[in-house]
Design a protein around this motif. Structure first.
Motif, PDB file in Angstrom:
ATOM      1  N   TYR A 154     -50.793 -81.043   2.747  1.00 19.69           N
ATOM      2  CA  TYR A 154     -51.421 -82.004   1.844  1.00 19.69           C
ATOM      3  C   TYR A 154     -51.254 -81.465   0.440  1.00 19.69           C
ATOM      4  N   ILE A 155     -50.557 -82.178  -0.414  1.00 20.10           N
ATOM      5  CA  ILE A 155     -50.262 -81.731  -1.772  1.00 20.10           C
ATOM      6  C   ILE A 155     -51.075 -82.575  -2.745  1.00 20.10           C
ATOM      7  N   LEU A 156     -51.851 -81.876  -3.601  1.00 24.32           N
ATOM      8  CA  LEU A 156     -52.662 -82.594  -4.580  1.00 24.32           C
ATOM      9  C   LEU A 156     -51.782 -83.191  -5.674  1.00 24.32           C
ATOM     10  N   GLU A 157     -52.341 -84.191  -6.340  1.00 24.39           N
ATOM     11  CA  GLU A 157     -51.620 -84.810  -7.448  1.00 24.39           C
ATOM     12  C   GLU A 157     -51.668 -83.887  -8.660  1.00 24.39           C
ATOM     13  N   SER A 158     -50.525 -83.746  -9.300  1.00 23.72           N
ATOM     14  CA  SER A 158     -50.444 -82.864 -10.464  1.00 23.72           C
ATOM     15  C   SER A 158     -50.825 -83.628 -11.720  1.00 23.72           C
ATOM     16  N   ASN A 159     -51.589 -82.940 -12.577  1.00 24.45           N
ATOM     17  CA  ASN A 159     -51.975 -83.540 -13.845  1.00 24.45           C
ATOM     18  C   ASN A 159     -51.017 -83.191 -14.973  1.00 24.45           C
ATOM     19  N   GLY A 184     -39.661 -92.251   2.473  1.00 20.18           N
ATOM     20  CA  GLY A 184     -39.319 -93.623   2.823  1.00 20.18           C
ATOM     21  C   GLY A 184     -38.835 -94.434   1.647  1.00 20.18           C
ATOM     22  N   ASN A 185     -39.234 -94.056   0.433  1.00 20.06           N
ATOM     23  CA  ASN A 185     -38.878 -94.839  -0.739  1.00 20.06           C
ATOM     24  C   ASN A 185     -38.858 -93.922  -1.946  1.00 20.06           C
ATOM     25  N   VAL A 186     -38.312 -94.434  -3.043  1.00 16.83           N
ATOM     26  CA  VAL A 186     -38.260 -93.644  -4.269  1.00 16.83           C
ATOM     27  C   VAL A 186     -39.670 -93.524  -4.829  1.00 16.83           C
ATOM     28  N   GLY A 187     -39.902 -92.481  -5.630  1.00 13.30           N
ATOM     29  CA  GLY A 187     -41.178 -92.301  -6.283  1.00 13.30           C
ATOM     30  C   GLY A 187     -42.227 -91.648  -5.428  1.00 13.30           C
ATOM     31  N   GLU A 188     -41.907 -91.168  -4.232  1.00 13.61           N
ATOM     32  CA  GLU A 188     -42.899 -90.575  -3.348  1.00 13.61           C
ATOM     33  C   GLU A 188     -42.975 -89.058  -3.472  1.00 13.61           C
ATOM     34  N   GLY A 189     -42.080 -88.439  -4.311  1.00 14.89           N
ATOM     35  CA  GLY A 189     -42.204 -87.024  -4.647  1.00 14.89           C
ATOM     36  C   GLY A 189     -41.441 -86.071  -3.762  1.00 14.89           C
ATOM     37  N   LYS A 190     -40.360 -86.508  -3.115  1.00 17.19           N
ATOM     38  CA  LYS A 190     -39.612 -85.595  -2.241  1.00 17.19           C
ATOM     39  C   LYS A 190     -38.945 -84.477  -3.042  1.00 17.19           C
ATOM     40  N   SER A 191     -38.377 -84.788  -4.225  1.00 17.08           N
ATOM     41  CA  SER A 191     -37.739 -83.756  -5.045  1.00 17.08           C
ATOM     42  C   SER A 191     -38.772 -82.786  -5.583  1.00 17.08           C
ATOM     43  N   PHE A 192     -39.950 -83.309  -5.954  1.00 17.43           N
ATOM     44  CA  PHE A 192     -41.051 -82.464  -6.405  1.00 17.43           C
ATOM     45  C   PHE A 192     -41.466 -81.511  -5.289  1.00 17.43           C
ATOM     46  N   ILE A 193     -41.556 -82.007  -4.069  1.00 17.66           N
ATOM     47  CA  ILE A 193     -41.912 -81.176  -2.918  1.00 17.66           C
ATOM     48  C   ILE A 193     -40.832 -80.129  -2.671  1.00 17.66           C
ATOM     49  N   VAL A 219     -41.939 -86.945   3.473  1.00 17.01           N
ATOM     50  CA  VAL A 219     -42.931 -86.998   2.410  1.00 17.01           C
ATOM     51  C   VAL A 219     -43.539 -88.396   2.342  1.00 17.01           C
ATOM     52  N   ILE A 220     -44.875 -88.432   2.323  1.00 12.16           N
ATOM     53  CA  ILE A 220     -45.630 -89.680   2.195  1.00 12.16           C
ATOM     54  C   ILE A 220     -46.546 -89.533   0.988  1.00 12.16           C
ATOM     55  N   ARG A 221     -46.491 -90.481   0.076  1.00 13.59           N
ATOM     56  CA  ARG A 221     -47.326 -90.389  -1.138  1.00 13.59           C
ATOM     57  C   ARG A 221     -48.635 -91.132  -0.912  1.00 13.59           C
ATOM     58  N   HIS A 222     -49.719 -90.442  -1.152  1.00 12.25           N
ATOM     59  CA  HIS A 222     -51.052 -91.019  -0.964  1.00 12.25           C
ATOM     60  C   HIS A 222     -51.263 -92.212  -1.914  1.00 12.25           C
ATOM     61  N   ILE A 247     -45.754 -84.660   5.311  1.00  7.26           N
ATOM     62  CA  ILE A 247     -46.388 -84.064   4.135  1.00  7.26           C
ATOM     63  C   ILE A 247     -46.952 -85.191   3.301  1.00  7.26           C
ATOM     64  N   VAL A 248     -48.268 -85.131   3.037  1.00  5.50           N
ATOM     65  CA  VAL A 248     -48.936 -86.139   2.202  1.00  5.50           C
ATOM     66  C   VAL A 248     -48.985 -85.598   0.793  1.00  5.50           C
ATOM     67  N   ASN A 249     -48.405 -86.336  -0.142  1.00  4.91           N
ATOM     68  CA  ASN A 249     -48.275 -85.902  -1.525  1.00  4.91           C
ATOM     69  C   ASN A 249     -49.126 -86.788  -2.432  1.00  4.91           C
ATOM     70  N   GLY A 250     -49.502 -86.234  -3.582  1.00  2.00           N
ATOM     71  CA  GLY A 250     -50.146 -87.035  -4.615  1.00  2.00           C
ATOM     72  C   GLY A 250     -51.603 -87.359  -4.354  1.00  2.00           C
ATOM     73  N   ILE A 251     -52.339 -86.482  -3.638  1.00  2.00           N
ATOM     74  CA  ILE A 251     -53.760 -86.733  -3.395  1.00  2.00           C
ATOM     75  C   ILE A 251     -54.531 -86.449  -4.669  1.00  2.00           C
ATOM     76  N   LYS A 252     -55.303 -87.433  -5.125  1.00  2.00           N
ATOM     77  CA  LYS A 252     -56.052 -87.264  -6.365  1.00  2.00           C
ATOM     78  C   LYS A 252     -57.143 -86.223  -6.174  1.00  2.00           C
ATOM     79  N   GLN A 253     -57.266 -85.318  -7.146  1.00  2.00           N
ATOM     80  CA  GLN A 253     -58.195 -84.211  -7.012  1.00  2.00           C
ATOM     81  C   GLN A 253     -59.657 -84.654  -7.044  1.00  2.00           C
ATOM     82  N   GLU A 254     -59.947 -85.843  -7.679  1.00  2.00           N
ATOM     83  CA  GLU A 254     -61.343 -86.282  -7.716  1.00  2.00           C
ATOM     84  C   GLU A 254     -61.799 -86.860  -6.397  1.00  2.00           C
ATOM     85  N   LYS A 255     -60.907 -87.142  -5.461  1.00  2.00           N
ATOM     86  CA  LYS A 255     -61.285 -87.684  -4.157  1.00  2.00           C
ATOM     87  C   LYS A 255     -61.727 -86.546  -3.246  1.00  2.00           C
TER      88      LYS A 255
END
Length: 794
Positions: A551-556, A602-611, A735-738, A764-772
């Protein structure tokens, strides 16, 4: 559908409900605001709505066997047996004529109002003024007049009306008065206010308050009948009691209407019995007058004969003959009474008067069962026709059929009466022949005795008939004096027992709370239901058995290299947790020198390159030699993310044969981390990737040198390039973006993996907001909070 798929579908539905509830709790301030707003609105509705009260009364309808004993003694059983059952009595109570009569008996002409907050409340009368109107003049209907006290002897009157309808109460005439009318004037107490559309005067009451304004308006009779016709009449089950209730904002007026309605209903029955008794007495009086003359003549004849012939005593031996003759003469008297009634009935039927005024034979002790049954049927049918006419405004087929049957029955009755008259004459002739025979025997006696006997018997016959009619008249007078309603009042309407039915404050508050919860709940449900973006790992476990590896948190930060530049951030900590899962999880292979991970989405913008970048750097920090291999030949981003520029040397140059392996490897920029970028974008990426010799050389060489190979590929939901690398990789990292990736799209891709028998897949779940941190994925990374790392962004 396979059982496993069906189970997953059911799990999805349960997860959807859970997801909606859990996500809805996040919006509790909005839900609370909605409930509070509903309660505030309900408060004002309860505060400023006009109150409506329910006033109740009840009466008992007595059964046919409950007739008073005097009526049974004088032969009124059949009339009393025609009492309506409960359903008929309800129809009578709801009839237009009865309601109209009840309204006429109350002060329906004027309605009064007082200001109460933002509303006008109807009251029984104005506290400071009395309105007196001229019922011969026209008054405007439904036009609101205002009246205020100026001083002890004058009032201010105001009104506005456009094309008012005026009404004359004495003749119940309505007219339309064209034009706009305004009134604002001061009138003295007792002074008639003469206007083209109104005429009335005002009379002050004691202790008038000058600052209190009142209002009034005129009502027509028909409008008030229509307004008060909406009362309820319901029978009490298992009894002969009828409950009557009316809902109104004016308790005093409602009580007055119910009392008037019940009084009119009771007097209706009393009046009917009274009419029958009066008609019977009138008939008896007419017969008594005729018999009185006959008695005077008979008495005179006897007296004169005694003087002329002398009087002899009746011998004992004549008693038997006289007794027999007396019985025959009594029969003649009864037949004569029956004949007189039949002639009366025949004349009554010929006149065509209402049947309701007809005298029944039982009231005269005329025992003719056939005639009584026919008259009973006529009375019943006449009563039904009247009840139907009272409830309908025009002829109906049912009413016409009843009227036709009544006409036929009346004709039949006429014929029957005619036949009975003939039969009566025949019977009388027969009895008279017998009487003649007896008299002949008596005339054989001495002349004086028989002569006096004849005169005395004629006198006695008339005297007996006269006495019987006098007795019947006395009984009818007793009935008339003691006539009481057939129904009985059980409970009178009372203003202090009126129940408030509107507004229902407690019920309205309950509805407000339900509405306040339902509206935002419905909106959120619709939003959540049609939003299939992945929100929790429960949704993933419901559609696949592939493990959730990280589980990867969303980066600020705007940068993509987080592990190196911000090692103490929560995002870096989540990558270290992910790295641990890869190294020591169920996929660990102790006897394998190099492990190759293919990263896709599955799609662009989900953060696979970032991961891919940060996973490679995190693994390199453990002392392992790591190769970051960019096989996204269509939209290469890794070189830009890492070094801010595109590299023209890379995989495409090697596979096309233009460059060697050493020429494309980027070394020593990050300790233990090397990279091969995509290079220039080729026109045919799949064709290059299908050059097996070069592909085998590439992966074989890299696996001999490095501990980990991280392969970044294009989104597998867009293109199938990643499947060409299947033979070279050990594990797939999907990679799955939350709150971004679509559940349907992810489910389709994961099912495609299963169909291709690709089993070594981790999610891998990416982009989890830290306030959640209260819901969702917080439990996946809370365990790292005691490791001594910092928790700031830097």
């Amino acid at each position: 559908m396979r059982p496993s798929d069906m189970l997953k579908e059911r799990n999805n539905e349960a997860l959807m409900v859970k997801r909606i509830i859990m996500r809805g709790l996040k919006y509790w301030p909005w839900i609370l605001s909605s409930v509070l707003l509903s309660l505030v609105i309900t408060f004002f509705v309860n505060r400023y709505s006009l109150p409506v009260y329910q006033i109740d009364a009840s009466i008992q309808v007595k059964s046919e066997n409950s007739a008073d004993f005097p009526k049974q003694l004088i032969g009124m059983e059949s009339m009393q047996g025609m009492m309506n059952n409960t359903r008929n009595e309800i129809a009578i109570l709801k009839s237009y004529d009865l309601v109209r009569e009840a309204v006429q008996n109350i002060d329906y002409e004027i309605s009064f109002y007082l200001d109460e907050g933002f509303r006008k409340k109807e009251v029984a009368s104005l506290p400071n003024v009395e309105i007196i109107f001229d019922d011969l003049a026209f008054q405007p209907l439904d036009v609101l007049f205002s009246v205020t006290v100026v001083n002890d002897s004058s009032f201010r009157i105001g009104m506005e009306a456009e094309d008012p309808v005026v009404y004359q109460y004495s003749k119940e005439i309505r007219r339309l008065l064209a034009g706009d009318f305004k009134l604002d004037t001061i009138v003295s107490e007792g002074e008639w206010l003469d206007l083209p559309f109104a005429r009335f005067k005002l009379r002050g009451k004691k202790e008038m308050e000058s600052d209190q304004a009142g209002y009034f308006k005129f009502n027509s009779l028909n409008s008030q009948v229509s307004e008060w016709s909406h009362f309820l009449v319901e029978p009490l089950e298992g009894t002969s009691i009828i409950n009557i209730s009316v809902k109104t904002g004016n308790r005093e007026k409602g009580v007055a209407f119910l009392k008037s309605l019940i009084d009119s209903y009771l007097q209706r029955g009393v009046s009917r019995q009274k009419r029958i008794a009066v008609r019977t007495i009138e008939f008896i009086d007419s017969q008594l007058n005729e018999l009185k003359d006959s008695l005077h003549i008979s008495a005179a004849n006897i007296q004169s004969s005694k003087i002329n012939r002398g009087v002899l005593d009746v011998d004992y031996e004549l008693e038997k003959l006289k007794n027999e003759l007396g019985k025959k003469e009594e029969s003649i008297a009864l037949l004569e009474l029956e004949w007189r009634y039949l002639k009366y009935l025949a004349r009554y039927l010929e006149k065509g008067d209402s049947i309701s005024g007809l005298i029944v034979p039982a009231s005269l002790e005329i025992n003719n069962k056939q005639l009584q049954e026919m008259l009973d049927e006529v009375f019943i049918l006449s009563r039904e026709i009247k009840e139907i006419e009272s409830r309908t405004l025009k002829d109906t087929p049912f009413l016409q059929s009843r009227q036709e049957r009544f006409a036929r029955l009346k004709e039949t009755l006429k014929k029957a009466v005619s036949a009975l008259i003939k039969d009566n004459r025949l019977k009388k002739e027969e009895v008279e022949r017998e009487t003649g025979r007896l008299r002949k025997e008596l005339w054989e006696m001495p002349v004086n005795k028989e002569f006096f006997t004849h005169l005395e018997k004629n006198y006695e016959i008339n005297d007996a008939l006269y006495t019987m009619l006098l007795t019947r008249r006395s009984e009818m007078e007793i009935l008339l004096a003691s006539n009481l309603p057939a129904s009985e009042i059980i409970e009178l309407p009372r203003a202090n027992r009126a129940r408030l039915v509107s507004p229902d404050s407690s019920g309205n508050y309950k509805k407000a709370i339900a509405t306040g919860l339902m509206i935002p709940g419905l909106i959120l449900t619709l939003i959540f239901y049609f939003n299939d973006k992945i929100q929790s790992d429960d949704e993933l476990t419901g559609i696949t058995d592939f493990p959730l590896m990280g589980y990867i948190l969303e980066s600020n930060h705007s940068e993509n290299v987080i592990v190196k530049n911000y090692p103490n951030s929560l995002v870096s900590e989540s990558f270290r947790s992910f790295r641990t899962n890869l190294q020591f999880g169920e996929w660990k292979r102790s006897n394998q020198h190099c492990r190759t991970f293919l990263v896709t989405s599955g799609n662009v913008g989900e953060g696979k390159s970032f991961i891919s970048i940060n996973l490679a750097m995190s693994l390199s920090m453990t002392g392992n030699k790591v190769m970051l291999l960019n096989f996204d030949l269509r939209r290469p981003k890794i070189s830009i993310y890492m070094y801010g520029e595109r590299s023209e040397k890379g995989v495409s140059g090697f596979l096309s044969g233009d460059l060697t392996l050493e020429q494309i490897i980027q070394r020593n920029k990050v300790e233990n981390l090397s990279a091969i970028f995509a290079g220039s974008v080729p026109p045919n990426p799949p064709e290059l990737m299908m050059r097996r010799v070069l592909m085998d050389e590439l992966f074989d060489s890299l696996k001999q040198e490095f501990d980990y190979i991280i392969v970044d590929t294009p989104p597998i939901g867009r293109v199938a390039d990643a499947f060409l690398l299947e033979k070279y990789v050990d594990e797939w990292l999907f990679v799955i973006r939350h709150n971004y990736s679509r559940l349907r799209n992810v489910s389709r891709i994961l099912k495609d993996f299963e169909q291709r028998e690709i089993t070594k897949v981790s999610l891998i779940v990416n982009g989890i907001k830290q306030e959640k941190h209260l819901f969702g994925y917080s439990g996946a990374y809370n365990y790292g909070y005691g490791y001594g790392y910092g928790y700031g962004n830097k």
